[in-house]
Design a protein around this motif. Structure first.
Motif, mmCIF file in Angstrom:
data_model
loop_
_atom_site.group_PDB
_atom_site.id
_atom_site.type_symbol
_atom_site.label_atom_id
_atom_site.label_comp_id
_atom_site.label_asym_id
_atom_site.label_seq_id
_atom_site.Cartn_x
_atom_site.Cartn_y
_atom_site.Cartn_z
ATOM 1 N N GLU A 142 -29.092 -8.526 -49.167
ATOM 2 C CA GLU A 142 -29.565 -8.139 -50.093
ATOM 3 C C GLU A 142 -30.119 -6.810 -50.628
ATOM 4 N N GLN A 143 -31.520 -6.854 -49.108
ATOM 5 C CA GLN A 143 -32.195 -5.603 -49.130
ATOM 6 C C GLN A 143 -31.106 -4.552 -48.927
ATOM 7 N N ASP A 144 -30.226 -4.551 -48.033
ATOM 8 C CA ASP A 144 -29.475 -3.502 -47.288
ATOM 9 C C ASP A 144 -28.385 -2.683 -48.696
ATOM 10 N N LEU A 145 -28.283 -3.693 -48.693
ATOM 11 C CA LEU A 145 -27.039 -3.640 -50.326
ATOM 12 C C LEU A 145 -28.164 -2.873 -51.795
ATOM 13 N N GLN A 146 -29.149 -3.000 -51.489
ATOM 14 C CA GLN A 146 -30.296 -2.897 -52.580
ATOM 15 C C GLN A 146 -30.206 -1.114 -52.017
ATOM 16 N N ALA A 147 -30.552 -0.984 -50.600
ATOM 17 C CA ALA A 147 -30.865 0.192 -50.444
ATOM 18 C C ALA A 147 -30.261 1.059 -50.465
ATOM 19 N N GLU A 148 -28.863 1.052 -50.143
ATOM 20 C CA GLU A 148 -27.646 1.684 -49.974
ATOM 21 C C GLU A 148 -27.720 2.564 -51.387
#
Lengths: 114, 873
Positions: B19-25
């Protein structure tokens, strides 16, 4: 001419093609498509990421985190071997389709069909 | 496909990071766009706003990305699971009642499955490829014939050598171990291929080799349990051991779990030759007979071996003897630790228990089904609201099924917990009757192979009691759903009626279980109350292999010994032998026993009529006889039997008939001579005999009533004090009676346990159902109380409702019980299987249980205010 979005089903092809030019992050892919089409094709920005996720799940592209040109952490995508093969076959299909469409549109009279 | 599944699993595992990666992207995209817009000359706030608008609905894009990665499916199920868990947590009493009811029933079934798996599902492990078959010999008309002797097995081996079939054979052996005090232990004597072909683990020393079977030096293998009990345990092998009066050298220690081809793990192993010489030294003239199995190589047809065996058996000398003539040979595949024949017997024993536990499971399922119905009736409104908010029928069914699944898993966990706590104690208790004859079953533990069985039961139960209410409940319109407790499946099935059927089924099954338990307990009580007819606490069976006059003299000299008597068959030691007799032209089968003149006085049996045998009649085996009072009534009712003649008809092993006429000289009371369960002898003829005669094999000792175990030790010492030292194991007849009664006692305790469990299940079920029913009438009770109804009237209303639940079930259950009793009484004798206590007591008990279960909901109903009741809606 202005398209609000690309034709359904063609976004995957466009993404694959843009990645065939080299690894790129999502925003970069968007820019590549727009520049290559001279801003004729407008990709809905939010729709790009589900398409990337779909291609990644299918194993056609791979993703890796890295640093962008402006030194920000970004997720870079790259074409896999399966992705390259798919791009080749999809491009052939598309050209055949476009050629057939062109021929249909160039039809002048009924006599030409006989 | 697998890689994709694996990636999905990894994403689920590292969900937070995903979820953090998705948000960061998405954040990176937005910032890049903001930079471009700033470069185009927009102000920062306009650029940020513009970039946000172009990116669109972020949460929708996130969901699409999750769906593309296969996470939406897992999210949906997880959400439903959380909702289902919340649904159960909202009704804790329902969840607890249902899980406990089902868990107890699953636990009992798991225990049974564990026992079945231990004895009836796992074949002995082989160290060579092939299939093991038990050799089953039968006489004419399927009659039992003795198994093969050692000599016969030698010729069998030669016969089967050509087709590469190995012969594995053994003889179960109970021998007295010379220890302080001496005790009987269980072992086996085996052939040369036994350890070679059966997989085993040696903890110390070595196994038998061919030389051990040829040598005359007595050697033995012992189990680790026995090894640790020996005083020499810390020492190194070899050590010596006195077994059955003979000294053996222990050459190896076998792992405890090795049972070979025996039903229980033996504590010692001897070679077949050593067993034969041991029996000979103990005065037993018959050579040992061996249970025989054949190991067939892969590809060899058992039928071809069987036809070979037929030819071989036909030529055996044993066929000249009627009792040993083999008419049929079968090769039965060995599929369990128990032999094929033992498995058949065990199956016959287990079948009623399986039926019992199956009934218990049915009662539990009916119970839980009832609870589910009561609950879903209350939830119709909630589900209607969910449906109106857009939930599809499938989503509602999935939610209800997930609740059932969670419930079933909870029940399974309770079942496993119950099994792990109760399996070994129940197994140990059930087998405690074997300890007296030296058998020590190994402890049993729950293993993971039971888990699929538990999950299967939970799944079946879940589908059984969860699917129907779910289907019924979701097939309705919203208007109907808004009416509480109206009906299921678009009103075609009245919910109350369905619940009534389930309740009746459950009560009927519980009643049958409880009355059956009461019947078994009653039969056990009657067997305990049976008067044997002589003081069993004061009588000791010496259990000496070959008693003689010298032994009798030594025993008589032991302080505390009041009398000694010899007999052909020690009383209470198995079935009474029967003899074909002719009396006044009638042929009858009567019980028979040979006794010396001291026997009657040693047993305190008075002479009712006539006289006792004289010494001369006993030593010369003169043609005179005593009979029991019942026999006198049977043969000559109302007349004196004295001086009457009885002809004894004997048939020897060759089929020759001999006749012997005896004259009746006296009548003695009828007593119990055979198994206690058989009751007082229906008939008995006593013939004279004296110690030293071949048939007089047992010596009975009458001891002082105050004598303790020290006297038994003194008797054992007197046995081994003679010139030809032989061991004996003095055993009080009262102990023997206890051992014989133990199966009945164990059966009655098991029945009582299962009955209690059934009662518990019924209690929990009734409590749950009545509580829900009361809850369904909450508004009514609140209004009644507000209008001035007395608490007593509300309580009586609830209690009466609880009792009404039982009516149909009690009637059906009582009818079933009457049928069961009729079957039992035809087997055991009229009148014995109709205990009034069970027929009156069990329904009363169930009614009390229903009242007790209803009392708390009733009390709660009296505490309601109208406001609370309306708010509850």
């Amino acid at each position: 001419m202005n398209f609000s979005s690309v034709m359904p089903g063609t976004l995957d092809l466009l993404v694959l093609k843009s990645l065939s030019l080299g690894r790129e992050h999502g925003y970069g892919i968007l820019l590549r498509i727009q520049r290559a089409s001279q801003d004729i094709l407008q990709v809905e920005q939010g729709a790009l990421y589900p398409a990337l996720a779909r291609l990644e799940a299918q194993g056609l592209i791979s993703a890796e985190w890295g640093l962008s040109e402006n030194n920000r952490r970004a997720k870079f995508y790259e074409l896999t071997r399966e992705g390259k093969a798919r791009l080749r076959s999809d491009v052939q299909d598309w050209r055949r389709f476009a050629g057939a469409l062109e021929q249909v549109l160039n039809t002048q009279s009924l006599s030409a069909l006989s | 496909m697998i890689a994709r599944f694996w990636q999905t699993l990894m994403r689920l595992w590292q969900r937070r990071r995903y979820e953090q990666d998705l948000q960061a992207e998405l954040e990176f995209h937005w910032q890049c766009r903001v930079d471009d817009l700033l470069a185009q000359g927009l102000t920062r706030s306009d650029a940020e706003r513009q970039a946000r608008l172009e990116l669109g609905m972020l949460e929708i894009h996130r969901d699409d990305v999750r769906a593309a990665h296969g996470l939406a499916f897992a999210d949906r199920w997880w959400g439903d699971l959380c909702r289902a868990a919340r649904g159960l947590a909202a009704t804790p009493w329902f969840a607890l009642s249902a899980a406990v009811v089902l868990g107890l029933a699953i636990g009992i079934n798991l225990i049974l499955h564990g026992l079945w798996q231990n004895y009836l599902a796992t074949p002995p492990a082989l160290s060579r490829e092939g299939q093991l078959f038990d050799l089953d010999l039968r006489g004419a008309a399927g009659r039992f014939v003795p198994p093969l002797s050692g000599v016969e097995i030698e010729t069998l081996k030669e016969q089967l050598q050509a087709v590469d079939v190995a012969v594995v054979y053994s003889h179960q052996s109970n021998q007295i171990l010379q220890s302080a005090p001496p005790r009987m232990i269980y072992g086996a004597s085996v052939g040369p291929d036994y350890f070679r072909l059966l997989r085993h683990q040696m903890l110390q020393g070595r196994s038998f080799v061919a030389a051990d079977f040829a040598a005359s030096a007595p050697v033995a293998l012992i189990s680790a349990r026995l090894w640790h009990r020996l005083p020499e345990a810390p020492q190194r092998l070899p050590v010596s051991l006195q077994l059955g009066g003979q000294r053996f050298q222990v050459i190896g220690v076998v792992a405890d779990d090795f049972a070979g081809l025996e039903p229980f793990p033996p504590q010692f192993f001897l070679t077949d030759h050593q067993e034969a010489s041991l029996l000979q030294a103990q005065g037993k003239t018959e050579p040992p007979r061996f249970a025989t199995s054949l190991l067939l190589p892969p590809g060899l047809d058992p039928e071809s071996v069987r036809s070979m065996l037929r030819g071989w058996l036909a030529a055996l000398p044993r066929n000249q003897l009627i009792d040993e003539r083999v008419a049929e040979v079968q090769l039965l595949p060995r599929t369990a630790q128990l032999s094929a024949a033992e498995s058949r017997d065990a199956g016959a024993f287990l079948t009623p228990i399986v039926l019992f536990t199956l009934l218990l499971l049915i009662a539990a399922c009916a119970n839980v089904g009832n609870l589910m119905l009561a609950r879903v009736s209350l939830r119709q409104q909630e589900l209607a609201v969910r449906a109106s908010l857009g939930a599809t029928r499938w989503q509602l069914i999935r939610l209800l099924m997930l609740e059932s699944l969670l419930l079933a898993l909870m029940a399974g966990a309770i079942g496993v917990l119950f099994t792990s706590l109760a399996l070994d104690p129940i197994h140990r208790y059930g087998m405690s009757m074997l300890v007296a004859i030296g058998i020590e079953p190994l402890p049993m533990h729950v293993d993971w192979s039971l888990l699929p069985w538990m999950l299967l039961q939970a799944l079946v139960a879940c589908l059984g009691f969860g699917l129907l209410p779910a289907l019924c409940l979701t097939t309705g319109d919203l208007a109907q759903a808004s009416r509480r407790d109206s009906g299921l499946w678009q009103g075609r099935i009245p919910a109350a009626r369905l619940r009534g059927w389930l309740m009746s089924a459950q009560v009927a099954v519980s009643l049958v279980l409880l009355v059956t338990a009461a019947l078994i307990i009653d039969l056990t009580r009657k067997s305990r109350d049976l008067q044997i007819g002589y003081p069993i606490e004061q009588l000791v069976d010496l259990r000496h292999p070959a008693p003689d006059q010298a032994l009798r003299t030594r025993i008589a000299a032991v302080p505390g010994v009041l009398a000694t008597a010899s007999t052909g068959n020690s009383p209470l030691y198995g079935f009474v032998p029967r003899q074909l007799v002719q009396v006044d032209g009638r042929s009858l089968q009567l019980g028979i026993q040979q006794i010396d003149p001291e026997y009657l006085s040693a047993l305190s049996l008075p002479i009712l009529l006539g006289r006792n045998f004289t010494e001369a009649e006993a030593t010369q085996e003169q043609p005179v006889a005593l009979i029991s009072a019942r026999t006198a009534d049977l043969l000559w009712p109302g007349q004196s039997p004295l001086d009457r003649q009885v002809t004894l008809l004997d048939t020897d092993a060759n089929g020759l008939e001999t006749r012997r006429q005896v004259s009746i000289i006296g009548v003695v009371p009828s007593v119990v001579s055979g198994l206690p369960v058989s009751g007082v002898d229906a008939s008995m003829i006593y013939l004279p005999g004296a110690l030293g005669q071949p048939a007089m094999r047992d010596l009975l000792v009458r001891v002082d009533a105050r004598a303790g175990d020290a006297l038994l030790a003194a008797l054992a010492e007197a046995c081994s004090a003679g010139p030809q030292a032989q061991l004996c194991q003095p055993w009080r007849l009262s102990d023997m009676v206890s051992v014989y009664r133990l199966p009945m006692v164990v059966a009655s305790h098991l029945a009582a346990g299962l009955g209690l469990l059934s009662l518990l299940i019924s209690g929990f079920g009734l409590f749950g159902v009545i509580r829900f029913q009361v809850h369904a009438r909450w508004r009514e009770f609140g209004i009644r109380m507000a209008l001035g109804a007395a608490p007593r009237s509300v309580i009586s209303l609830v209690l009466w409702q609880a009792l009404r639940q039982l009516r149909a079930g009690l009637v059906i259950g009582l009818l079933l019980c009457l049928g069961l009793s009729a079957v039992l009484s035809s087997m055991l004798g009229v009148g014995r299987a109709f205990p009034m206590l069970a027929y009156l007591g069990v329904p009363m008990l169930l009614m009390l249980m229903a009242l007790a279960s209803a009392s708390w909901p009733a009390w709660r109903a009296t505490r309601l205010s109208a406001l609370d009741a309306l708010r509850e809606q």
